[in-house]
Design a protein around this motif. Structure first.
Motif, PDB file in Angstrom:
ATOM      1  N   ASP A 135      10.530   5.093  -9.555  1.00  0.00           N
ATOM      2  CA  ASP A 135      11.857   5.002  -9.402  1.00  0.00           C
ATOM      3  C   ASP A 135      12.424   5.565  -8.150  1.00  0.00           C
ATOM      4  O   ASP A 135      12.432   6.700  -7.916  1.00  0.00           O
ATOM      5  N   LEU A 136      13.258   4.725  -7.682  1.00  0.00           N
ATOM      6  CA  LEU A 136      13.816   5.258  -6.008  1.00  0.00           C
ATOM      7  C   LEU A 136      14.792   6.524  -6.249  1.00  0.00           C
ATOM      8  O   LEU A 136      14.730   7.241  -5.309  1.00  0.00           O
ATOM      9  N   ASP A 137      15.497   6.188  -7.229  1.00  0.00           N
ATOM     10  CA  ASP A 137      16.594   7.407  -7.431  1.00  0.00           C
ATOM     11  C   ASP A 137      15.932   8.789  -7.624  1.00  0.00           C
ATOM     12  O   ASP A 137      16.698   9.772  -7.345  1.00  0.00           O
ATOM     13  N   GLU A 138      14.766   8.960  -7.870  1.00  0.00           N
ATOM     14  CA  GLU A 138      14.125  10.167  -7.981  1.00  0.00           C
ATOM     15  C   GLU A 138      13.828  10.798  -6.887  1.00  0.00           C
ATOM     16  O   GLU A 138      13.547  11.878  -6.724  1.00  0.00           O
ATOM     17  N   LEU A 139      13.987   9.965  -5.673  1.00  0.00           N
ATOM     18  CA  LEU A 139      13.713  10.243  -4.232  1.00  0.00           C
ATOM     19  C   LEU A 139      14.740  11.022  -3.465  1.00  0.00           C
ATOM     20  O   LEU A 139      14.869  11.401  -2.654  1.00  0.00           O
ATOM     21  N   SER A 140      16.113  10.704  -4.412  1.00  0.00           N
ATOM     22  CA  SER A 140      17.415  11.072  -3.726  1.00  0.00           C
ATOM     23  C   SER A 140      17.686  12.472  -3.081  1.00  0.00           C
ATOM     24  O   SER A 140      18.479  12.422  -2.182  1.00  0.00           O
ATOM     25  N   GLU A 141      16.876  13.357  -3.832  1.00  0.00           N
ATOM     26  CA  GLU A 141      16.908  14.536  -3.332  1.00  0.00           C
ATOM     27  C   GLU A 141      15.972  15.020  -2.674  1.00  0.00           C
ATOM     28  O   GLU A 141      15.003  15.926  -3.327  1.00  0.00           O
ATOM     29  N   LYS A 196       1.038   6.948  -6.380  1.00  0.00           N
ATOM     30  CA  LYS A 196       0.260   8.310  -6.534  1.00  0.00           C
ATOM     31  C   LYS A 196       0.607   9.506  -6.270  1.00  0.00           C
ATOM     32  O   LYS A 196       0.462  10.672  -6.909  1.00  0.00           O
ATOM     33  N   GLU A 197       1.683   9.795  -5.204  1.00  0.00           N
ATOM     34  CA  GLU A 197       2.038  11.157  -4.843  1.00  0.00           C
ATOM     35  C   GLU A 197       3.304  11.656  -5.747  1.00  0.00           C
ATOM     36  O   GLU A 197       3.194  12.689  -6.105  1.00  0.00           O
ATOM     37  N   THR A 198       3.972  10.620  -6.148  1.00  0.00           N
ATOM     38  CA  THR A 198       5.094  11.103  -6.790  1.00  0.00           C
ATOM     39  C   THR A 198       5.099  10.729  -8.363  1.00  0.00           C
ATOM     40  O   THR A 198       5.920  11.406  -9.176  1.00  0.00           O
ATOM     41  N   GLY A 199       4.261   9.957  -8.830  1.00  0.00           N
ATOM     42  CA  GLY A 199       4.116   9.575 -10.031  1.00  0.00           C
ATOM     43  C   GLY A 199       5.218   8.956 -10.585  1.00  0.00           C
ATOM     44  O   GLY A 199       5.488   8.684 -11.984  1.00  0.00           O
ATOM     45  N   THR A 200       6.171   8.299 -10.046  1.00  0.00           N
ATOM     46  CA  THR A 200       7.170   7.499 -10.290  1.00  0.00           C
ATOM     47  C   THR A 200       7.332   6.158  -9.442  1.00  0.00           C
ATOM     48  O   THR A 200       6.856   6.095  -8.315  1.00  0.00           O
ATOM     49  N   VAL A 258       0.699  -1.317  -0.038  1.00  0.00           N
ATOM     50  CA  VAL A 258      -0.080   0.078  -0.031  1.00  0.00           C
ATOM     51  C   VAL A 258       0.815   1.190  -0.064  1.00  0.00           C
ATOM     52  O   VAL A 258       0.428   2.441  -0.651  1.00  0.00           O
ATOM     53  N   LEU A 259       2.001   1.079   0.782  1.00  0.00           N
ATOM     54  CA  LEU A 259       3.035   2.277   0.905  1.00  0.00           C
ATOM     55  C   LEU A 259       3.508   2.585  -0.749  1.00  0.00           C
ATOM     56  O   LEU A 259       3.522   3.801  -0.967  1.00  0.00           O
ATOM     57  N   ILE A 260       3.975   1.724  -1.541  1.00  0.00           N
ATOM     58  CA  ILE A 260       4.410   1.912  -2.679  1.00  0.00           C
ATOM     59  C   ILE A 260       3.182   2.259  -3.515  1.00  0.00           C
ATOM     60  O   ILE A 260       3.435   3.559  -4.461  1.00  0.00           O
ATOM     61  N   TYR A 261       1.953   1.903  -3.394  1.00  0.00           N
ATOM     62  CA  TYR A 261       0.805   2.448  -4.198  1.00  0.00           C
ATOM     63  C   TYR A 261       0.717   3.936  -3.832  1.00  0.00           C
ATOM     64  O   TYR A 261       0.637   4.608  -4.777  1.00  0.00           O
ATOM     65  N   ARG A 262       0.726   4.193  -2.657  1.00  0.00           N
ATOM     66  CA  ARG A 262       0.531   5.787  -2.053  1.00  0.00           C
ATOM     67  C   ARG A 262       1.817   6.404  -2.820  1.00  0.00           C
ATOM     68  O   ARG A 262       1.866   7.659  -3.146  1.00  0.00           O
TER      69      ARG A 262
END
Lengths: 139, 116, 740
Positions: free
Chosen positions: B106-112, B100-104, B93-97
């Motif tokens: 890809d974990l690397d887009e979280l890096s900053e 939905k929140e980030t539209g990706t 459910v967390l990845i689903y959210r």
């Protein structure tokens, strides 16, 4: 996905699974079974029902109050631990046993069984709650 | 026998680590699933493998050590399985959210995080 | 008025001390951490009493002074809180008889000093000075702690008595040199000994009562106290003697030199304090009966005149609005009483009879003449430093009270009586003791014994007769006067030299060093906390694998496990094939759903293993959990975008290597666990007692609901929380959407 066959099967499976889960819960102390398994079975009954009839209908079922059962389960589990204390035991979760006899049938009851009931309710409640919530998101 | 089990355990761990190191968050969750597979099997294996003697006490035996499979790891795994389900459900459910929140995914887009 | 209450309290305390303290030993011991030999213990011997009287006596006067001085300030409650906290800490420091107790109070004084220097925290300079003082004394404190622990290692206890009564185990231990150097680092930072002296002039940002109390009379003497305390242990050690002598001489001279050209009254006093502290270190290091007597007398003398002068500097600043020498002058017209008090204190500082300062200086010269090593050099630098002090005193007196310049911010007048009372009392005692010096012998004697056991205090006299020492004193004053006559040239030359050759800028360098350190840590953080989730995981797994390998040699290696795949039934092979095939499918799958189902396949494979090896409950649970996970996964994955491969070939190979490495280590670990052990298993208890005590045949279930029921309770709570978490993740989202 909501076929008639599944609907009929689910409608009949539900009480059967619920009763089965209670049996599994009771016999868990001496034979394979127990609160976790029984809880999953009971939850499964509702999951299948929801799969067949849709969450909206499943939620209208009389026993479909997962949050209540989760809370009740934890409460019962905690309470079962207190009984031993009230009986003068030194630590929490000390078992207390009694045997109820009905003629030739005897029913052995004890706080561990009560505790297992708590586990059962919590697990079933959790399962139903999770699946229902995710299913609602689907619709 | 133990060699086969050890190989299976190692294999499951390797797969889980490989999945965990992917950039896709879906594979990350699969990696978590495999990590619990591997650990459960490891625990089970560490308790000793005994065929056809489940951990049941004999009511007539009294306080004697009965040769059964080790019940403690089994108890641990039993709770781990159910908890594992809770964790798997939560992370899914967390990845689903997350998606939905980030539209990706890809974990690397979280890096900053400061920039997002 | 606030100052009155603590002040009167301290008077009471002061009056009690002589009644109680003249016994040789007055002990209070409370056990603290007994396993480590740490006690919370106190002992009042001669040396402690000497310092305790100094702290309470000067403290009481300062309190009265501060009560009036601080009237114009905000938040005075806080100020007096800090001040009382400091006083308590200082008393604890000088009466402690356990190294750890001493260290604790030592750090308390650093903290209170930090608070007091930074009291005017609206000013950047005050904040910086406070931080600088805290960091330097803090680093010194850590060094001290390390040194004290090293010193106490050969003993079972941290009490003073152990090392002082029997120094040999410490002196002969391998840690003697590092321990001594570390302890001295602590003492030097606290007592502002070169090259750590620069925090003290900075600390003049504090209000004047603080400068008078902490930064001249008491706190900076804590280092001196520690050296005096340790002196009986170290007196025969060349390392100790030479370190003290060298650093003492250098500090004495450097402090006096930098005092020459200062314009700020408090800075002048601060640098002469540095010089005085250096002198005390030198005198202790010289280690003769003369020098130790001189050190004690000088310590007392210095506390008296320096506290007086700081208070007077505070008064002057308060009344005229400035403490810059260039703006002051002719104050004798406006404040005659203050002038007399200041002049007497300055006489004491210059070492001119009949003040007790004269006796202190006579003793110093005598000690230096009798110094065992490098006597002439010490004598010369001491002579120059004293002459500089005379010069500074003259400059102070002339510049403030007679100089024609006048640039006051306010119209000056005589300070309040309460602002003059403290200085007046101190000066009066200085004068009295100068005339009747042996009155303090009773106080100094026991203190002397604690520093230099076996010797006796030198008799104190104002008049020694015409001898070389008197000649030296005379020459000192003469040189000071000559220098004063040519003061303009000297100040110009010294300023020129200071700014061009001796511009140490230690303070600025200190902050530059801190900046460098901060940048370094920033870069380090950027490297370690890179923000890439995968690499954190990779670090964890590689580290875990390496640590596991490290522990492997500890396990008794036996490569005699059977390498045959014996007893492989059909079902085992089936399970193994399902697990391996499923895993491979998950890794290579191009579709999310395939990956999920393959994962379910692996789960079923595990279930077969559980069934085969007597895990009945497990198998049932596993089947259901697996099914539910796959169903749930399918529902969630349905909403996610297509399965994409983000990683290149290179990173896949790299991750593959890490994964295989970790898997190999774990597999090996598993093999190790399969070997039969002789360890009694916890589960034997459960197996034995499952039926007799818990009336259950299913041992797994009995463990869950009876033996370890509390754990299970925790687990079901976690499950409920997971469900709640999911609800909040999804439902709160929906609410947010609908509100948009």
């Amino acid at each position: 996905m909501k076929t008639e066959i599944l609907k009929i099967a689910a409608a009949h499976l539900k009480p059967f699974l619920l009763i089965l889960s209670l049996v599994v819960l009771y016999r868990g102390h001496n034979e394979p079974g127990g609160g976790f398994i029984a809880g999953l079975l009971a939850g499964m009954a509702y999951v299948i029902y929801a799969g067949a009839f849709g969450v909206g209908k499943a939620k209208q079922l009389r026993l479909a109050k997962p949050m209540f059962f989760m809370g009740l389960g934890i409460g019962i589990a905690l309470f079962s631990g207190m009984i031993g204390l009230m009986n003068g035991a030194e630590s929490i979760f000390t078992g207390v046993w009694t045997t109820l006899t009905f003629g030739t049938y005897s029913l052995k009851l004890g706080t561990p069984l009560l505790f297992d009931l708590g586990v059962y309710l919590t697990v079933a409640g959790m399962l139903v709650k999770i699946i229902f919530t995710v299913m609602e998101e689907d619709v | 026998m133990s060699l086969l089990m050890a190989i299976l355990i190692g294999f499951l761990y390797a797969v889980s680590i490989y999945l965990l190191l992917r950039r896709s968050i879906v594979k990350l969750v699969l990696g978590i699933l495999f990590l619990s597979y591997a650990t459960n099997l490891m625990l089970f294996f560490a308790g000793g493998l005994t065929e056809t003697s489940p951990a049941f006490a004999d009511p007539n035996a009294g306080a004697e050590i009965i040769q059964t499979s080790d019940p403690l790891p089994q108890a641990l795994i039993l709770t781990a399985l159910v908890i594992g389900f809770g964790v798997a459900a939560f992370s899914m459910v967390l990845i689903y959210r997350f998606y939905k929140e980030t539209g990706t995914v890809d974990l690397d887009e979280l890096s900053e995080p400061e920039k997002s | 008025m606030l100052g009155i209450v603590p002040a009167s309290l301290f008077f009471v305390f002061l009056s009690k001390i002589p009644a109680v303290g003249w016994a040789d030993d007055f002990k209070e011991v409370y056990p603290w951490i007994q396993d480590l030999g740490i006690g919370f213990s106190f002992n009042l011997d001669g040396l402690s009493l000497f310092f305790a009287l100094l702290v309470t006596g000067v403290g009481a006067l300062i309190m009265i002074y501060a009560g009036y001085y601080m009237r114009s300030y905000q938040k005075t409650n806080r100020f007096f809180g800090y001040l009382v906290f400091f006083m308590a800490a200082m008393l604890g420091l000088v009466t402690a008889s356990d190294w750890i107790t001493l260290f604790m109070f030592w750090e308390f004084t650093s903290i209170s000093s930090f608070m007091l220097i930074g009291f005017k925290h609206e000013k950047t300079a005050a904040r910086e000075a406070a931080l600088q003082a805290l960091l330097i004394t803090g680093v010194g404190g850590l060094a001290l702690l390390a040194g004290l622990i090293m010193m106490s290692l050969p003993y079972d206890t941290f009490s003073f008595e152990a090392v002082i009564n029997d120094p040999q185990p410490f002196l002969q231990s391998r840690l003697f040199v590092p321990a001594t150097l570390l302890i001295l680092t602590g003492a030097f930072t606290k007592s502002a000994i070169f090259p750590f002296h620069f925090w003290l002039p900075g600390a003049m940002q504090a209000p004047s009562p603080v400068s008078a109390f902490l930064h001249s009379a008491t706190m900076v003497k804590a280092g001196i106290y520690l050296m005096a305390r340790l002196h009986p242990v170290m007196e025969s050690q060349e390392l100790w003697i030479y370190t003290l002598s060298v650093f003492g001489v250098v500090t004495m001279f450097v402090g006096a030199w930098f005092a020459l050209a200062q314009q700020d009254l408090k800075k002048i006093l601060a640098y002469t304090t540095v010089s005085a502290l250096g002198t005390m270190v030198l005198l202790i290091g010289t280690s003769t009966a003369y020098s130790v007597t001189a050190a004690l007398v000088f310590l007392l003398v210095h506390a008296f005149y320096k506290a007086t002068l700081f208070m007077m500097a505070g008064n002057i600043e308060k009344i005229t609005g400035t403490r810059d020498m260039n703006q002051l002058g002719q104050l004798n017209r406006y404040m005659p009483v203050a002038t007399v008090i200041s002049l007497l204190a300055l006489l004491s500082m210059s070492g001119i009879p009949p003040m007790i300062g004269f006796i202190g200086k006579e003793l110093m010269y005598e000690a230096k003449l009798n110094a065992p090593a490098a006597g002439n050099f010490i004598l010369l630098t001491g002579f120059l430093a004293n002459a500089f002090t005379v010069f500074v005193s003259l400059r102070f007196a002339f510049g403030v009270f007679w100089n024609k310049k006048q640039d006051f911010k306010k119209q000056p007048h005589e300070p309040d009586l309460s602002l003059l009372a403290g200085p007046a009392v101190l000066v009066f005692i200085s004068l009295l003791l100068g005339i009747f010096p042996n009155q303090i012998a009773g106080l100094l004697g026991p203190a002397f014994q604690a520093i230099l056991p076996g010797e006796t205090l030198i008799k104190l006299k104002l008049w020694h007769g015409f001898n070389e020492i008197l000649l030296l004193s005379f020459l000192t004053v003469l040189l000071g006067i000559v220098m004063f006559v040519f003061r303009k040239a000297i100040i110009r030359i010294v300023s020129y030299l200071n700014s061009n050759y001796f511009n140490l800028k230690l303070s600025q360098r200190f902050f530059a060093g801190i900046d460098v350190f901060l940048n370094f840590t920033k870069k380090k953080t950027a490297v370690v906390q890179h923000g890439y989730h995968r690499f954190y995981l990779m670090t964890i797994f590689i580290a875990a694998a390496l640590l596991l390998i490290l522990t492997m040699p500890a396990i008794d290696f036996q490569f005699d496990f059977d390498l045959k795949f014996d007893g492989l039934s059909f079902f085992v092979m089936l399970a193994a094939i399902m697990i391996i095939a499923g895993s491979i499918a998950v890794v290579v799958a191009q579709s999310r759903l395939v990956a999920l189902i393959a994962a379910g396949f692996v789960g079923i494979g595990l279930t077969i293993v559980f069934i085969l090896y007597s895990g009945v409950d497990l198998a049932i649970t596993m089947v259901m959990v697996e099914t539910l996970t796959v169903v749930l996964g399918a529902m969630v994955v349905y909403h996610l975008p297509k399965y994409l491969n983000y990683s290149g070939v290179g990173s896949r190979i790299r991750d593959g290597i890490v994964a295989v490495f970790f898997g190999f280590v774990m597999g090996f670990l598993a093999l190790q666990t399969s070997k039969p052990t002789t360890i009694t298993k916890i589960s034997d208890y459960f197996v034995e007692n499952s039926y007799p005590k818990a009336f259950g045949e299913n041992i797994v279930n009995v463990i869950l609901v009876d033996f370890r029921a509390l754990d299970t309770l925790g687990e079901i709570v976690v499950l409920a929380l997971a469900a709640l978490g999911i609800v909040s993740l999804l439902k709160l989202n929906a609410r947010k959407k609908s509100s948009r």
